[in-house]
Design an enzyme around this catalytic site. Sequence first.
Site, PDB file in Angstrom:
ATOM      1  N   SER A  59     -98.400 -43.359 -38.008  1.00 30.13           N
ATOM      2  CA  SER A  59     -97.257 -44.214 -38.286  1.00 30.13           C
ATOM      3  C   SER A  59     -96.448 -43.655 -39.464  1.00 30.13           C
ATOM      4  CB  SER A  59     -97.770 -45.630 -38.567  1.00 30.13           C
ATOM      5  OG  SER A  59     -96.725 -46.553 -38.638  1.00 30.13           O
ATOM      6  N   HIS A 108     -95.569 -44.420 -33.252  1.00 30.94           N
ATOM      7  CA  HIS A 108     -95.270 -45.621 -32.476  1.00 30.94           C
ATOM      8  C   HIS A 108     -93.964 -46.230 -32.962  1.00 30.94           C
ATOM      9  CE1 HIS A 108     -97.516 -48.519 -35.467  1.00 30.94           C
ATOM     10  NE2 HIS A 108     -96.735 -47.652 -36.078  1.00 30.94           N
TER      11      HIS A 108
END
Length: 243
Positions: free
Chosen positions: A83, A106
């Site tokens: 992330s 993501h």
Amino acid sequence: MKKINIKGPIIDSQTGEFMSLFGADSYAYPSRLAKELTEANGEDIVLEINSPGGYTSSGAEMYTALKEYSGKVEAHVVGEADSAGSLIAMSADKVLMSPMALMMIHRASGGNQGTATDMNSTAQALNELDQNIVNVYVAKTGKSESDIYDLMQKTTWMNAKTAIQEGFADGLMEFNDKNSNESNAPAFVNAAVPIPHLQDNMLEEFKQFMQSRQKTNDVNKTTEDNKKTELINHKLGLLFGGI
């Protein structure tokens, strides 16, 4: 080359500074990185990364600071770069991964409450943030925006080999034979670690509390020292015939 650790969740500077007062240094945050970059003073640096991600705004600030740094930046992903942690890795001139490392990308996430208008505003903000993230990955990999968005939409995990093939990393870290035992196996539970956050003014209030305690301790110490001095003078007076 100077080593700078990006270890643990990525949090805001106020919370990070508060946690550090208690010796909790297993977090990464902008003001800490800024201090270390200032100390590096243009020297080439190695970022050693093992982070489950965290606040995107803090990650963005750290990414920008690293892109603006005058020296060369080499990222070594020794555990995970997930992330926001992967965004920080993208700031480096060169990204190397341990054979045991993972990278995850993501879409941005967040929460809100209020009216339908508020919900639409949050969705619009998240879409804009996703576009920023896509731009960062496109700049590193050379992939199209649609390809990157598809990878983010699916929440894509990449081992070292896959990350290199997809253009998110440039190669594997190299080890001498005597140092070849890799102990940085990915700890998936790290991604579920709650990220601490301080409310406004908590850090300042705590600092004031600590300062008041220090003043109290100083007063007590002075009083105790004065009593000891009086006792010594009294004993000396008795010894030499004084009062």
